[in-house]
Design an enzyme around this catalytic site. Structure first.
Site, PDB file in Angstrom:
ATOM      1  N   ASP A 147       0.864  -1.196   0.000  1.00 29.03           N
ATOM      2  CA  ASP A 147       0.000   0.000   0.000  1.00 29.03           C
ATOM      3  C   ASP A 147       0.884   1.224   0.000  1.00 29.03           C
ATOM      4  O   ASP A 147       1.808   1.323   0.816  1.00 29.03           O
ATOM      5  CB  ASP A 147      -0.832   0.100   1.296  1.00 29.03           C
ATOM      6  CG  ASP A 147      -1.852  -0.991   1.450  1.00 29.03           C
ATOM      7  OD1 ASP A 147      -2.081  -1.711   0.467  1.00 29.03           O
ATOM      8  OD2 ASP A 147      -2.399  -1.128   2.561  1.00 29.03           O
ATOM      9  N   LYS A 189       2.251 -19.638  -2.143  1.00 30.52           N
ATOM     10  CA  LYS A 189       2.708 -18.602  -3.076  1.00 30.52           C
ATOM     11  C   LYS A 189       2.359 -17.171  -2.647  1.00 30.52           C
ATOM     12  O   LYS A 189       3.218 -16.287  -2.683  1.00 30.52           O
ATOM     13  CB  LYS A 189       2.161 -18.881  -4.482  1.00 30.52           C
ATOM     14  CG  LYS A 189       2.825 -18.056  -5.580  1.00 30.52           C
ATOM     15  CD  LYS A 189       4.236 -18.538  -5.913  1.00 30.52           C
ATOM     16  CE  LYS A 189       4.173 -19.743  -6.835  1.00 30.52           C
ATOM     17  NZ  LYS A 189       5.416 -20.465  -6.949  1.00 30.52           N
ATOM     18  N   PRO A 190       1.102 -16.913  -2.218  1.00 28.77           N
ATOM     19  CA  PRO A 190       0.816 -15.531  -1.800  1.00 28.77           C
ATOM     20  C   PRO A 190       1.777 -15.073  -0.692  1.00 28.77           C
ATOM     21  O   PRO A 190       2.219 -13.926  -0.693  1.00 28.77           O
ATOM     22  CB  PRO A 190      -0.627 -15.601  -1.287  1.00 28.77           C
ATOM     23  CG  PRO A 190      -1.217 -16.794  -1.971  1.00 28.77           C
ATOM     24  CD  PRO A 190      -0.097 -17.778  -2.140  1.00 28.77           C
ATOM     25  N   CYS A 381     -24.637   6.324  26.586  1.00 27.14           N
ATOM     26  CA  CYS A 381     -24.455   7.671  26.046  1.00 27.14           C
ATOM     27  C   CYS A 381     -25.738   8.176  25.366  1.00 27.14           C
ATOM     28  O   CYS A 381     -26.685   8.547  26.058  1.00 27.14           O
ATOM     29  CB  CYS A 381     -23.247   7.698  25.114  1.00 27.14           C
ATOM     30  SG  CYS A 381     -22.522   9.335  24.976  1.00 27.14           S
ATOM     31  N   GLY A 383     -27.888   6.446  24.189  1.00 27.24           N
ATOM     32  CA  GLY A 383     -28.884   5.509  24.727  1.00 27.24           C
ATOM     33  C   GLY A 383     -29.467   5.993  26.044  1.00 27.24           C
ATOM     34  O   GLY A 383     -30.664   5.862  26.308  1.00 27.24           O
ATOM     35  N   HIS A 510     -19.038   5.552  28.462  1.00 28.07           N
ATOM     36  CA  HIS A 510     -18.999   4.332  27.650  1.00 28.07           C
ATOM     37  C   HIS A 510     -18.313   3.208  28.425  1.00 28.07           C
ATOM     38  O   HIS A 510     -17.110   2.993  28.264  1.00 28.07           O
ATOM     39  CB  HIS A 510     -18.256   4.607  26.333  1.00 28.07           C
ATOM     40  CG  HIS A 510     -19.019   5.469  25.399  1.00 28.07           C
ATOM     41  ND1 HIS A 510     -19.955   4.975  24.526  1.00 28.07           N
ATOM     42  CD2 HIS A 510     -19.016   6.809  25.222  1.00 28.07           C
ATOM     43  CE1 HIS A 510     -20.488   5.969  23.844  1.00 28.07           C
ATOM     44  NE2 HIS A 510     -19.930   7.097  24.249  1.00 28.07           N
ATOM     45  N   GLU A 512     -18.289   0.173  27.999  1.00 31.79           N
ATOM     46  CA  GLU A 512     -17.733  -0.882  27.147  1.00 31.79           C
ATOM     47  C   GLU A 512     -16.243  -0.687  26.889  1.00 31.79           C
ATOM     48  O   GLU A 512     -15.529  -1.644  26.595  1.00 31.79           O
ATOM     49  CB  GLU A 512     -18.505  -0.963  25.814  1.00 31.79           C
ATOM     50  CG  GLU A 512     -18.356   0.217  24.853  1.00 31.79           C
ATOM     51  CD  GLU A 512     -19.329   1.375  25.121  1.00 31.79           C
ATOM     52  OE1 GLU A 512     -19.865   1.466  26.237  1.00 31.79           O
ATOM     53  OE2 GLU A 512     -19.542   2.194  24.197  1.00 31.79           O
TER      54      GLU A 512
END
Ligand code: GLN
Length: 538
Positions: A147, A189-190, A381, A383, A510, A512
């Site tokens: 990339d 191969k990859p 939040c 929610g 949050h 989580e």
């Protein structure tokens, strides 16, 4: 001095480089200080302004940094707090370059990708290593080798290896080993080609992790070892697993720690006993509950990664598989379905955080249903804010109650029960300007929240611009809502609950984001626990 482990990815994206990096960190972190760094190639300063559909969840750190979701994996596997500085982006790198140039740091010189940009990248690695007194710096390079946008990071880590020596810097390459249906055998191969791309950049990996559906057999390991110039023992199987928490265990069985120890001259046996027991519980639990996640990006589960993980953690400790049902709330507001229909076999409801107008009336409707039918509910939040809107409208009879987040030139909210934070009123710039990061939350005694946390003060992470309007708090409280957590100094409501309902809680924060496999976040734990009870009752 710190040792550096650089993780690159090849062949294709989506192989789980973040999880692999976190797993390597987990294996080395029992006795060593491991500091993860993620290098992202994009020109945004941070992912905070990106659409979660494109980029996945924005992970928020205690220091207020908005970072790549891989930091979620790092924190969950390493059990530590990470820092904003540890997420390099090309945006941050070039910002420094341009600043340096303006203050005259490069006077007389042409500013070039090499050495000026690669120097900034290396200096950041070194300064983090020093500041943190790291034993191991674990550098994950984003994207796939080849990339364009990550070339400068690759060049920087090549130089790092050259300067510090192979005993201090090793490269781990994560690749893909496919088994095409017509050949029925694993193909190398990859991997060979992707390692060649790395070699062209002057990087010679010492460890190759081959992602595959089944363990790599000896033949393929030998082939990869021979063509890619690594020891046979250093070709590691990265097989598909049912839970990502199993990956450190698999790498351990494959002998990865010993290879790291050998190359880097360190010794740090992993300690995985408790981890292994929890993984076993994730894989074969005795009980099951179903929790509905009701939001707007439900098609892309990556935008709710931390919520999913927090439920896995709690499930492991409660011997319970938490199945998820994704409910797109726009379907409720357009009348395509109803909450009664969608929530008929559900044991618990989560309304996650979010922004904007779309889908919110559907969320409010789901919340009403959960409240009236005593289904365990956790609002995160947005929610929580919408739970307050629902309560204001349907219990306190405040018609027209809403959040001012929906206001625009045409719409004006009559009863702003949720309004913009005073500190946000003058904010016009978008990046990194929300109320962000860790804050203390004072917990009111004699509440459900206090029963759950058993502490007067907890620390949680925030990311919002709006809040429960303090002017409406007395009326909401008079009608039965309890704000059981608040900011210790300012009048910001941070946690709410509804007495008389088995579990109806909302958080401005949050939770989580801080849940770990070994220490699940208490609200999630109690949501799953109450969901089990609800299932028994119904
Ligand atoms: N949109 C709401 C706010 O800005 C909630 C944010 C969130 O859910 N993270 O306050």
């Amino acid at each position: 001095m710190a040792k550096f482990i650089v993780v690159t990815g090849g062949v294709l994206s989506g192989l789980g480089k973040g999880i692999s990096t976190a797993s390597i960190g987990k294996l080395l972190s029992a006795n060593l200080k491991v500091v993860p760094i993620k290098c992202d190639g994009y020109l945004n300063t941070d992912p905070g302004t990106m659409n979660p559909i494109e980029h996945g969840e924005v992970f928020v750190l205690d220091d207020g940094g908005e970072v790549d979701m891989d930091f979620g994996h790092y924190e969950r596997f390493l059990g530590t707090n990470t820092k904003f500085e540890w997420n390099l982006t090309m945006g941050k790198v070039f910002q420094e370059i341009l600043e340096n140039e303006r203050i005259g740091k490069y006077l007389g010189k042409t500013v070039q990708y090499i050495p000026q940009v690669t120097d900034v990248i290396k200096q950041r690695f070194m300064s983090i290593a020093r500041k943190e007194a790291a034993d191991i710096v674990l550098i994950e390079i984003g994207g796939t080798v080849g990339d364009m946008e990550n070339e400068l990071y690759l060049e920087a880590v090549r130089q790092l290896g050259q300067e510090l020596g192979r005993e201090n810097v090793i490269y781990v390459h994560l690749t893909y080993v496919p088994k095409p249906s017509n050949t029925k055998e694993q193909k190398s191969k990859p991997t060979q080609q992707s390692v060649k791309l790395l070699n062209e950049r002057g990087i010679w990996p010492s460890v190759i992790i081959g992602r595959a559906d089944k363990t790599l057999n000896t033949t393929i390991k030998e082939k990869i070892a021979m063509f890619c110039n690594v020891e046979k023992e250093a070709v590691i199987s990265g097989v598909d697993v049912s839970t990502v928490y199993e990956i450190p265990l698999l790498y351990n069985q494959e002998g990865l720690p010993a290879i790291m120890h050998k190359h880097l001259g360190i010794y740090s046996p992993p300690s995985l006993l408790d981890w292994e027991k929890l993984v076993h519980k994730i894989k074969s639990p005795d009980k099951k509950v179903t929790i509905a996640i009701c939001g707007k990006y439900t098609a892309l589960m990556d935008s709710y990664a931390s919520i999913i993980e927090a439920l896995v953690h709690s499930g492991a400790h409660l011997n319970t598989r938490v199945e998820l049902k994704w409910l797109e709330t726009t379907r409720i507001e357009t009348g395509k379905t109803t909450s009664a229909k969608e929530l008929s076999n559900i044991d618990g409801v989560i309304v996650p955080g979010g922004f904007g107008t779309r889908g919110i009336e559907g969320k409010i409707e789901v919340i009403r249903y959960a409240r009236e039918n005593k289904i365990p509910f956790l609002g995160l939040c947005y929610g929580m804010q919408l739970a307050v809107v629902e309560y204001a409208r349907n219990v306190c009879s405040i018609k027209g109650a809403n959040t001012t987040e929906i206001e625009n030139g045409k719409i004006k909210v009559k009863e702003p029960v949720v309004c913009i934070l005073p500190s946000q009123q003058k904010v016009t710039r978008k990046g990194g300007t929300m109320r962000l990061g860790g804050q203390d939350v004072a917990i009111k005694p004699n509440t459900q929240a206090f029963d759950i946390y058993k502490k007067r003060s907890i620390r949680q992470r925030f990311r919002h611009r709006y809040e429960i309007n303090p002017k409406y708090v007395p009326k909401l409280e008079k009608n039965g809502l309890v704000f059981s957590g608040y900011h210790p100094k300012e009048k910001i409501m941070q946690l709410m609950e509804l007495p008389g309902h088995p579990f109806f809680m909302g958080t401005q924060f949050h939770p989580e984001l801080i849940s770990k496999l070994e220490t699940p976040e208490p609200l999630f734990y109690n949501l799953v626990k109450q969901a089990l009870k609800f299932k028994e009752r119904s």
